[in-house]
Motif scaffolding. Sequence first.
Motif, PDB file in Angstrom:
ATOM      1  N   LYS A 148       0.792  -1.202   0.056  1.00  0.00           N
ATOM      2  CA  LYS A 148      -0.038  -0.012   0.047  1.00  0.00           C
ATOM      3  C   LYS A 148       0.924   1.194   0.043  1.00  0.00           C
ATOM      4  N   ALA A 149       1.745   1.285   0.896  1.00  0.00           N
ATOM      5  CA  ALA A 149       2.904   2.362   0.869  1.00  0.00           C
ATOM      6  C   ALA A 149       3.421   2.693  -0.374  1.00  0.00           C
ATOM      7  N   LEU A 150       4.045   1.656  -1.221  1.00  0.00           N
ATOM      8  CA  LEU A 150       4.404   1.755  -2.606  1.00  0.00           C
ATOM      9  C   LEU A 150       3.690   2.237  -3.427  1.00  0.00           C
ATOM     10  N   ARG A 151       2.210   1.597  -3.475  1.00  0.00           N
ATOM     11  CA  ARG A 151       1.463   2.152  -4.448  1.00  0.00           C
ATOM     12  C   ARG A 151       1.017   3.510  -4.178  1.00  0.00           C
ATOM     13  N   SER A 152       1.010   4.047  -2.925  1.00  0.00           N
ATOM     14  CA  SER A 152       0.504   5.174  -2.856  1.00  0.00           C
ATOM     15  C   SER A 152       1.811   6.191  -2.922  1.00  0.00           C
ATOM     16  N   SER A 153       3.046   6.032  -2.735  1.00  0.00           N
ATOM     17  CA  SER A 153       4.107   6.738  -3.062  1.00  0.00           C
ATOM     18  C   SER A 153       4.149   6.734  -4.659  1.00  0.00           C
ATOM     19  N   PHE A 154       4.061   5.678  -5.449  1.00  0.00           N
ATOM     20  CA  PHE A 154       4.095   5.903  -6.802  1.00  0.00           C
ATOM     21  C   PHE A 154       2.985   6.698  -7.369  1.00  0.00           C
ATOM     22  N   ILE A 181       1.682   9.323  -5.955  1.00  0.00           N
ATOM     23  CA  ILE A 181       2.046  10.630  -5.742  1.00  0.00           C
ATOM     24  C   ILE A 181       3.245  11.098  -6.402  1.00  0.00           C
ATOM     25  N   VAL A 182       4.177  10.378  -6.758  1.00  0.00           N
ATOM     26  CA  VAL A 182       5.341  10.631  -7.598  1.00  0.00           C
ATOM     27  C   VAL A 182       4.757  10.854  -8.952  1.00  0.00           C
ATOM     28  N   SER A 183       3.921  10.036  -9.518  1.00  0.00           N
ATOM     29  CA  SER A 183       3.473  10.372 -10.858  1.00  0.00           C
ATOM     30  C   SER A 183       2.534  11.429 -11.069  1.00  0.00           C
TER      31      SER A 183
END
Length: 127
Positions: free
Chosen positions: A10-16, A18-20
Amino acid sequence: MQNILLTLKKALRSSFLIVSLMIFISLSASFIFIQQPSYATTLEELKLIPPEYKPTPEEKINRANEYDPGVGVQEEARQEAYEQAVKDSQNLGTLEKAYERNLKAEGNSEPNFLDKAGEIVEKVTGK
């Protein structure tokens, strides 16, 4: 172990995400400051051709031929049509003949899509 992996996912998905979104916003913001092609002419270029300059029909045709021979032919045809319209407008009798000539030319042209569609609808509905 599974909870740790799910949390990490979940953290990786949300950070991805946000970055995109940040990249998309920064790219779209960079296009705001680009000038449109309509503003590409400078003041110096506008001063090169004075507004009172009116080229003759021959100059227009020569310039069009330099650009592209096909454009020159179109310019010649347009100029001939203009001269014919000026001649026709000088006399009421020739004006009526020009009108009849234009009607014949319009009648010889192919019917437009609306007329064809109307005929097809009439055939289908049987009216």
